[in-house]
Design a protein around this motif. Structure first.
Motif, mmCIF file in Angstrom:
data_model
loop_
_atom_site.group_PDB
_atom_site.id
_atom_site.type_symbol
_atom_site.label_atom_id
_atom_site.label_comp_id
_atom_site.label_asym_id
_atom_site.label_seq_id
_atom_site.Cartn_x
_atom_site.Cartn_y
_atom_site.Cartn_z
ATOM 1 N N GLU A 99 -98.307 -11.463 -18.980
ATOM 2 C CA GLU A 99 -96.708 -11.774 -18.547
ATOM 3 C C GLU A 99 -96.970 -12.280 -17.078
ATOM 4 O O GLU A 99 -97.960 -12.434 -15.917
ATOM 5 C CB GLU A 99 -96.066 -10.867 -18.335
ATOM 6 C CG GLU A 99 -96.074 -10.035 -19.359
ATOM 7 C CD GLU A 99 -94.946 -10.633 -20.992
ATOM 8 O OE1 GLU A 99 -94.199 -11.631 -19.632
ATOM 9 O OE2 GLU A 99 -95.046 -11.353 -22.075
ATOM 10 N N LEU A 100 -96.308 -13.638 -16.084
ATOM 11 C CA LEU A 100 -96.404 -14.040 -15.727
ATOM 12 C C LEU A 100 -95.117 -13.199 -14.305
ATOM 13 O O LEU A 100 -94.127 -13.761 -15.319
ATOM 14 C CB LEU A 100 -96.280 -15.094 -15.199
ATOM 15 C CG LEU A 100 -97.418 -16.378 -16.258
ATOM 16 C CD1 LEU A 100 -97.103 -17.427 -16.295
ATOM 17 C CD2 LEU A 100 -98.873 -15.881 -14.816
ATOM 18 N N ALA A 101 -95.034 -13.432 -13.240
ATOM 19 C CA ALA A 101 -94.439 -13.447 -12.010
ATOM 20 C C ALA A 101 -94.424 -15.034 -11.643
ATOM 21 O O ALA A 101 -95.090 -15.403 -12.173
ATOM 22 C CB ALA A 101 -95.082 -13.130 -10.554
ATOM 23 N N ASP A 102 -92.678 -14.963 -10.981
ATOM 24 C CA ASP A 102 -92.623 -16.918 -10.663
ATOM 25 C C ASP A 102 -92.928 -16.802 -9.294
ATOM 26 O O ASP A 102 -93.686 -16.461 -8.755
ATOM 27 C CB ASP A 102 -91.195 -17.143 -9.983
ATOM 28 C CG ASP A 102 -90.305 -16.369 -11.038
ATOM 29 O OD1 ASP A 102 -90.180 -15.888 -12.529
ATOM 30 O OD2 ASP A 102 -89.298 -15.684 -10.937
ATOM 31 N N PRO A 103 -93.753 -18.422 -9.539
ATOM 32 C CA PRO A 103 -94.570 -19.290 -8.711
ATOM 33 C C PRO A 103 -94.600 -18.924 -7.104
ATOM 34 O O PRO A 103 -92.757 -19.090 -7.080
ATOM 35 C CB PRO A 103 -94.786 -20.191 -9.316
ATOM 36 C CG PRO A 103 -95.002 -19.985 -10.942
ATOM 37 C CD PRO A 103 -94.217 -19.322 -10.954
ATOM 38 N N LYS A 104 -94.511 -18.829 -5.975
ATOM 39 C CA LYS A 104 -94.181 -19.124 -4.865
ATOM 40 C C LYS A 104 -93.510 -20.354 -4.851
ATOM 41 O O LYS A 104 -93.479 -21.235 -5.679
ATOM 42 C CB LYS A 104 -95.164 -19.037 -3.907
ATOM 43 C CG LYS A 104 -96.182 -19.970 -3.629
ATOM 44 C CD LYS A 104 -96.623 -20.227 -2.149
ATOM 45 C CE LYS A 104 -95.758 -20.528 -1.233
ATOM 46 N NZ LYS A 104 -96.472 -21.372 0.273
ATOM 47 N N GLU A 105 -92.043 -20.716 -3.974
ATOM 48 C CA GLU A 105 -91.584 -21.764 -3.701
ATOM 49 C C GLU A 105 -92.080 -22.772 -3.283
ATOM 50 O O GLU A 105 -93.375 -22.439 -2.016
ATOM 51 C CB GLU A 105 -90.170 -22.031 -2.850
ATOM 52 C CG GLU A 105 -89.142 -22.707 -2.398
ATOM 53 C CD GLU A 105 -88.714 -22.068 -1.422
ATOM 54 O OE1 GLU A 105 -87.492 -23.809 -0.863
ATOM 55 O OE2 GLU A 105 -87.854 -21.228 -1.215
ATOM 56 N N GLY A 106 -92.654 -24.239 -3.710
ATOM 57 C CA GLY A 106 -93.318 -24.983 -3.278
ATOM 58 C C GLY A 106 -94.286 -25.225 -4.115
ATOM 59 O O GLY A 106 -95.516 -25.770 -3.961
ATOM 60 N N ALA A 107 -95.032 -24.598 -5.182
ATOM 61 C CA ALA A 107 -95.562 -25.084 -6.706
ATOM 62 C C ALA A 107 -95.394 -25.659 -7.182
ATOM 63 O O ALA A 107 -94.224 -25.909 -7.316
ATOM 64 C CB ALA A 107 -95.641 -22.896 -7.153
ATOM 65 N N THR A 108 -95.939 -26.667 -7.493
ATOM 66 C CA THR A 108 -95.915 -27.889 -8.114
ATOM 67 C C THR A 108 -96.749 -27.446 -9.300
ATOM 68 O O THR A 108 -96.399 -28.433 -10.672
ATOM 69 C CB THR A 108 -96.747 -28.976 -7.324
ATOM 70 O OG1 THR A 108 -98.081 -28.725 -7.087
ATOM 71 C CG2 THR A 108 -95.454 -29.172 -5.504
ATOM 72 N N ALA A 126 -83.098 -26.190 -15.040
ATOM 73 C CA ALA A 126 -83.894 -25.907 -13.237
ATOM 74 C C ALA A 126 -83.163 -24.009 -13.600
ATOM 75 O O ALA A 126 -84.639 -23.956 -12.090
ATOM 76 C CB ALA A 126 -82.196 -25.549 -12.378
ATOM 77 N N GLU A 127 -82.932 -23.509 -14.083
ATOM 78 C CA GLU A 127 -83.500 -21.895 -14.225
ATOM 79 C C GLU A 127 -85.101 -21.529 -14.757
ATOM 80 O O GLU A 127 -85.030 -20.473 -14.505
ATOM 81 C CB GLU A 127 -82.723 -21.012 -14.314
ATOM 82 C CG GLU A 127 -82.215 -21.107 -15.545
ATOM 83 C CD GLU A 127 -81.105 -21.841 -16.144
ATOM 84 O OE1 GLU A 127 -79.913 -22.087 -17.531
ATOM 85 O OE2 GLU A 127 -80.777 -22.846 -15.176
ATOM 86 N N ASP A 128 -85.014 -22.571 -15.607
ATOM 87 C CA ASP A 128 -86.619 -22.224 -16.164
ATOM 88 C C ASP A 128 -87.978 -21.610 -15.174
ATOM 89 O O ASP A 128 -88.464 -22.685 -14.460
ATOM 90 C CB ASP A 128 -87.220 -23.468 -17.128
ATOM 91 C CG ASP A 128 -86.075 -23.304 -18.682
ATOM 92 O OD1 ASP A 128 -85.971 -23.009 -18.620
ATOM 93 O OD2 ASP A 128 -86.330 -24.921 -19.327
ATOM 94 N N THR A 129 -88.670 -20.693 -16.157
ATOM 95 C CA THR A 129 -89.804 -20.095 -14.966
ATOM 96 C C THR A 129 -91.249 -20.337 -16.021
ATOM 97 O O THR A 129 -90.825 -20.791 -17.255
ATOM 98 C CB THR A 129 -89.417 -19.272 -14.326
ATOM 99 O OG1 THR A 129 -89.472 -18.395 -15.461
ATOM 100 C CG2 THR A 129 -88.727 -18.620 -13.622
ATOM 101 N N PRO A 130 -92.247 -20.832 -14.963
ATOM 102 C CA PRO A 130 -93.196 -20.696 -16.181
ATOM 103 C C PRO A 130 -93.271 -19.162 -17.107
ATOM 104 O O PRO A 130 -93.368 -19.313 -18.657
ATOM 105 C CB PRO A 130 -94.690 -20.409 -15.734
ATOM 106 C CG PRO A 130 -93.980 -21.250 -14.090
ATOM 107 C CD PRO A 130 -92.588 -21.490 -14.390
ATOM 108 N N ALA A 131 -92.881 -18.055 -17.617
ATOM 109 C CA ALA A 131 -92.678 -17.247 -17.669
ATOM 110 C C ALA A 131 -91.225 -17.313 -18.619
ATOM 111 O O ALA A 131 -91.565 -17.045 -19.760
ATOM 112 C CB ALA A 131 -92.132 -15.712 -17.088
ATOM 113 N N SER A 132 -90.412 -17.898 -18.278
ATOM 114 C CA SER A 132 -89.298 -17.990 -19.423
ATOM 115 C C SER A 132 -89.863 -19.023 -20.320
ATOM 116 O O SER A 132 -89.610 -18.432 -21.592
ATOM 117 C CB SER A 132 -88.315 -17.895 -18.663
ATOM 118 O OG SER A 132 -87.919 -19.130 -17.956
#
Length: 253
Positions: free
Chosen positions: A79-88, A18-24
Motif C-alpha cells: 500500500e502506498l501513500a501519496d507522493p509529495k507535491e512536485g513528484a514526477t 485529476a484525482e488519480d494517485t499511484p495507490a488509487s
C-alpha cells in the motif's frame, strides 16, 4: 494494441482523472482485472477500443508468465501513500513469495503529466532464484515506519542509532564514525537532499506477509533541478531492513 503483456510504454488517457494517485490507480486496475471491468481497464491503459476478449487475452498472458499467480501478486501489492507535491515519476517493485517459496516480482511505474498521474507500465515476472530474498511473515513495523526512524536518526546525527538500521552482516564492519563519513559523502552528492529524499520516498505504508522485498524509485522537482531516489528494503526476521539507498541531484543542463 498496446498490452500489459508486452510491457510497452502506455500513453495517458485524455480522460485521466485529476484525482488519480499511484495507490488509487493500482487499486482500480487490480479490481478491474479481478472483475473483468473493461471500461476501467480501457481508461487506465488508454485503450478506448478494448474489448472483453482482448482484456481476457492480456490477463491470460500475464497469468501464464506468473504460473497462475498474476492476480494473487497484484492483490498482495504494498500500500502506498501519496507522493509529495512536485513528484514526477514513481516506480514500485515488490518481491512476492508464494506458498511454495517461489519468488515473483511485481512492478508498477507511474508518471505525472499535465497535473495527473498515469500508470505507464505494469508487469509480473518470475524472480531469478539467485537473487537475494527476504523472509515471509508479518513485519513488526511498516517500511515507512522503519524509514521514518532512519531519517530521524540522520537528522539528529545519531550515528549509533542509525547503525541499527543497517543490514546485520554489515554492522561488524561499520562504526558511527564510518556512518557519519558515508552520510556526509552521500549528502554532498545529493546536494544536501539525502535525508529529504529518503523521507519523500518512504511511501510504502504496509506490505502483506508474503511480500519479502520492496524497491521504490522516486523523482521529484526541487529548486534548481530534480532529485532521484532509489530505495531497496528486505524483510528479515519480521523486520524491514534497508539494503541500499541512493539519492542524486540532477541539475538542468
Amino acid at each position: 494494441m498496446r498490452t500489459i503483456a508486452t510491457l510497452l510504454v502506455l500513453g495517458f488517457a485524455v480522460s485521466a482523472c485529476a484525482e488519480d494517485t499511484p495507490a488509487s490507480l493500482l487499486a482500480d486496475i487490480t479490481r478491474a482485472i479481478e472483475e473483468r471491468d473493461v471500461a476501467t481497464a480501457a481508461r487506465i491503459f488508454d485503450e478506448e477500443e478494448m474489448t472483453k476478449e482482448e482484456l481476457e487475452g492480456e490477463i491470460a498472458q500475464e497469468d501464464k508468465k506468473a504460473d497462475g499467480h498474476f492476480l494473487e501478486i497484484l492483490k498482495a501489492r504494498p500500500e502506498l501513500a501519496d507522493p509529495k507535491e512536485g513528484a514526477t515519476e514513481l516506480t514500485l517493485k515488490w518481491a512476492h513469495a508464494t506458498e511454495d517459496g517461489t519468488l515473483y516480482r511485481g512492478k508498477a511505474r507511474f508518471q505525472r503529466e499535465d497535473g495527473a498521474w498515469g500508470l505507464e507500465k505494469l508487469s509480473v515476472d518470475k524472480e531469478d532464484a539467485k537473487d537475494p530474498a527476504g523472509e515471509a511473515g508479518e513485519a513488526k513495523e511498516s517500511p515507512s515506519q522503519v524509514l521514518a526512524g532512519f531519517v530521524e536518526a540522520m537528522r539528529k546525527k545519531d550515528w549509533k542509532a542509525l547503525l541499527e538500521y543497517c543490514p546485520a552482516e554489515e554492522r561488524g564492519e561499520l562504526t558511527p564514525e564510518k556512518l557519519e563519513e558515508r552520510f556526509t559523502e552521500s549528502d554532498e552528492e545529493a546536494g544536501g537532499h539525502f535525508a529529504e529524499g529518503v523521507e519523500n520516498a518512504a511511501l510504502v505504508t504496509s506490505a502483506g506477509a508474503r511480500v519479502v522485498g520492496i524497491e521504490v524509485e522516486l523523482d521529484y522537482d526541487v529548486m534548481g533541478g530534480s532529485v532521484s531516489v532509489e530505495l531497496q528494503m528486505t524483510k528479515r526476521a519480521a523486520a524491514w531492513v534497508i539494503e541500499d539507498v541512493e539519492v542524486d541531484l540532477k541539475k538542468p543542463e
